[in-house]
Structure formats: structure tokens, C-alpha cells
Design an enzyme around this catalytic site. Sequence first.
Site, short mmCIF file in Angstrom:
data_model
loop_
_atom_site.label_atom_id
_atom_site.label_comp_id
_atom_site.label_asym_id
_atom_site.label_seq_id
_atom_site.Cartn_x
_atom_site.Cartn_y
_atom_site.Cartn_z
N ALA A 66 -12.21 79.90 8.58
CA ALA A 66 -12.67 79.96 7.21
C ALA A 66 -11.84 81.04 6.52
CB ALA A 66 -14.15 80.31 7.17
N GLY A 109 -13.52 78.78 11.95
CA GLY A 109 -13.86 77.54 11.25
C GLY A 109 -12.88 76.41 11.56
N GLU A 112 -14.05 74.96 14.65
CA GLU A 112 -15.31 74.27 14.33
C GLU A 112 -15.05 72.94 13.63
OE1 GLU A 112 -16.74 78.00 12.48
OE2 GLU A 112 -18.54 77.70 13.67
N GLU A 132 -14.61 85.19 15.51
CA GLU A 132 -15.37 85.82 14.42
C GLU A 132 -15.97 87.16 14.79
OE1 GLU A 132 -15.60 82.61 15.37
OE2 GLU A 132 -15.90 81.30 13.63
N1 CO8 Z 1 -8.35 83.49 6.17
C1 CO8 Z 1 -7.51 83.86 5.21
N2 CO8 Z 1 -6.20 84.08 5.39
C2 CO8 Z 1 -5.72 83.91 6.64
C3 CO8 Z 1 -6.54 83.52 7.71
C4 CO8 Z 1 -7.91 83.31 7.44
N3 CO8 Z 1 -8.78 82.88 8.39
N4 CO8 Z 1 -5.79 83.45 8.84
C5 CO8 Z 1 -4.53 83.77 8.47
N5 CO8 Z 1 -4.48 84.06 7.14
C6 CO8 Z 1 -3.33 84.45 6.34
C7 CO8 Z 1 -2.91 85.88 6.64
O1 CO8 Z 1 -3.70 86.78 5.90
C8 CO8 Z 1 -1.48 85.87 6.19
O2 CO8 Z 1 -1.44 85.95 4.80
P1 CO8 Z 1 -0.43 86.99 4.05
O3 CO8 Z 1 0.94 86.44 4.38
O4 CO8 Z 1 -0.79 86.86 2.62
O5 CO8 Z 1 -0.68 88.31 4.67
C9 CO8 Z 1 -1.02 84.45 6.57
O6 CO8 Z 1 -2.21 83.68 6.70
C10 CO8 Z 1 -0.27 84.40 7.88
O7 CO8 Z 1 -1.09 85.01 8.89
P2 CO8 Z 1 -0.56 86.17 9.87
O8 CO8 Z 1 0.51 86.95 9.20
O9 CO8 Z 1 -1.75 86.90 10.36
O10 CO8 Z 1 0.08 85.27 11.03
P3 CO8 Z 1 0.31 85.70 12.55
O11 CO8 Z 1 1.17 84.63 13.13
O12 CO8 Z 1 0.77 87.11 12.64
O13 CO8 Z 1 -1.15 85.64 13.23
C11 CO8 Z 1 -3.30 84.63 13.67
C12 CO8 Z 1 -1.80 84.40 13.38
C13 CO8 Z 1 -3.47 85.25 15.05
C14 CO8 Z 1 -3.96 83.26 13.65
C15 CO8 Z 1 -3.91 85.57 12.60
O14 CO8 Z 1 -3.56 85.07 11.32
C16 CO8 Z 1 -5.41 85.66 12.65
O15 CO8 Z 1 -5.96 86.33 13.51
N6 CO8 Z 1 -6.11 85.01 11.68
C17 CO8 Z 1 -7.54 85.10 11.53
C18 CO8 Z 1 -8.25 84.28 12.59
C19 CO8 Z 1 -9.73 84.45 12.42
O16 CO8 Z 1 -10.30 85.51 12.55
N7 CO8 Z 1 -10.44 83.32 12.14
C20 CO8 Z 1 -11.86 83.32 11.95
C21 CO8 Z 1 -12.17 83.47 10.51
S1 CO8 Z 1 -13.91 83.65 10.20
C22 CO8 Z 1 -14.50 82.07 10.33
O17 CO8 Z 1 -13.78 81.14 10.51
C23 CO8 Z 1 -15.97 81.92 10.18
C24 CO8 Z 1 -16.32 80.44 10.21
C25 CO8 Z 1 -17.72 80.23 9.79
C26 CO8 Z 1 -17.87 80.35 8.31
C27 CO8 Z 1 -19.01 79.60 7.85
C28 CO8 Z 1 -19.68 80.36 6.76
C29 CO8 Z 1 -21.06 79.88 6.52
#
Ligand code: CO8
Length: 258
Positions: A66, A109, A112, A132
Amino acid sequence: MTSYETLLVENRGPVTLVTLNRPQALNALNSQVLSELLEVTRAFDVDASQGCMVVTGSGKAFAAGADIKEMQAQGFADMYGHDFFAGWDQFTRTRKPIIAAVAGYALGGGCELAMMCDFILAADTARFGQPEVKLAVSPGMGGSQRLTRAVGKAKAMEMCLTGRMMDAAEAERAGLVSRVVPAAELIEEAVKTATAIAGMAPLAVLANKEMVNAAFETGLQQGVQFERRLFHGLFGTEDQKEGMAAFVEKRPGQWKGK
Ligand code: CO8
């Protein structure tokens, strides 16, 4: 091809191929992705020319979760009051089959969403996780439930508590994905599988999807009863007569969808 802001949608014969298209954010799922995906899915479900959908990602991610930037400032009243992301439940009520074709990250997400589809075909590059907990939250789109049902408590618990990712080989061993294919062949393989499903008798496809889902959602006895009723019901269709006649006459079936 129809373009949305966050999706690419293309009909490949009887298959609707939906590509998540926010690669700059690793296809993070925000409200716009949800509303566009629901619009496409509703249209797909009532389009008689379309028999199966494939949802896939782009770049290095299926979807990295998400959208954290969208959720960051929200408080309990916003999330609970607006039942944030409850719309994803509608996605799971799609009656026709949906295959997730996962390459790269399927996290939070994203994992999911893949599990909300009817089955997951994975590229050898796929990585699945529920990270998460590292953000001080938890899965919120069904991950704690669907992952546990798919891979069992031990792996699901470890993944949810540590955020550890599973690679494609482990995901296949654990039963999270139906098959692993080389990344370069993922879309071709998913569309081929979806085309085969779209070529089956439509009512039988709906019934098979419903009854396998019943195994997820009910107890054994209730599920077996449900299966039997649907099985009996299919004997009221013209396609059942055609399907069995075609087998006996050694020719392909011609389906009417009734
Ligand atoms: N949300 C928003 N932006 C994201 C997300 C995300 N989940 N994941 C990556 N991005 C963005 C980064 O911020 C970055 O943007 P910018 O260039 O502007 O800084 C761009 O995508 C590229 O990402 P990275 O530079 O981080 O890329 P890497 O190759 O270095 O890393 C990863 C890749 C390991 C996947 C890393 O991006 C990461 O850890 N991402 C987050 C993963 C995460 O924590 N996901 C869970 C999110 S919470 C969730 O999903 C809850 C679900 C339930 C919600 C329901 C609500 C009711």
C-alpha cells in the site's frame, strides 16, 4: 489498449491483461489504483467476450505495498471512519477468475493483492513479504489471514513478525504460488493459462472458482455440500450436455454459457 492513470489494460483475445503502472513508486497501491482496478474488474466481470483476467506489475515490482506516503499522515479516525481500503473486498467478489502474474517485489498490500487473486504464477525473480511490522503496523488487506491459510502458521507468523521475504522457490514449496516460470516467460505463460481457462464452459468456470473458494472460507462438510450442489446444478446446463457429448464424439466442445 485503454490507458488509466495507474494501469494499462489490454485485451489479449478473451484475456484482460492489467498491468500496474506506477513503476516510479514500485506500483504502490494508492486509492487511485484501487478505484481504477475496481472499474476495470467490474467491466471485465460483465463482458461476455472476456473469460479470465491477468494482473501483473512492471519494472522491478508486482507492487511494493500500500502507498506508505498516502497512509503516513492518516490517523485512526481517518482509517477506521472511512474504512480505508475496504474497497479491496469488492475486488475479491469478482466472479470470473483472476491470475496474479508476479515478478519482483510483492510486499505488504502487494502480496495481499496477489493473494486476493485466484492463484499466483510467479517469475523466478518474485519476492513475497509482509513487512508492515517494520512500519509499526500490520497487514490490512487480508494478508495475515490469506498468507496463514496458504502457507501455514509457522511461515506466516515468521514473515509477519520479522518482515522476512520469501523467494519464488520457497513460495512454490510452501504452496503460495501455483508455479514458477522464468521471468522472461511470465506474461506469455500467464496469458496462455488464462486463455485456456477462458476456453472452458463459462458456468463451469464460475462454479469451480466458487467451490475452491468455499474450501478457504467454510468448514469441510459445508464445503463438500456446497460443491455437490454446484456440481448437481451444472447438470442443468446445456454446456454439460455439450461437454460430455464432445468427449464421447472426440471433438472440442462448443460452449453457449448456458
Ligand atoms: N509506498 C510508497 N512508495 C513506495 C513504496 C510504498 N509501499 N515502496 C516503494 N516506494 C517508492 C520509494 O519511496 C521510492 O520513491 P522515491 O524514488 O520517490 O524515493 C521508489 O518507490 C523506489 O523505491 P526504493 O528506492 O526504496 O527501491 P529499492 O529498490 O531501494 O527498495 C524495496 C525496494 C525493498 C521494495 C523498498 O522500496 C521497500 O521496502 N518498500 C516498502 C515495502 C513495504 O514496507 N511495504 C508495505 C507497505 S504497508 C502495506 O502495504 C499495508 C497494507 C495494508 C493496508 C491496508 C490499509 C487498510
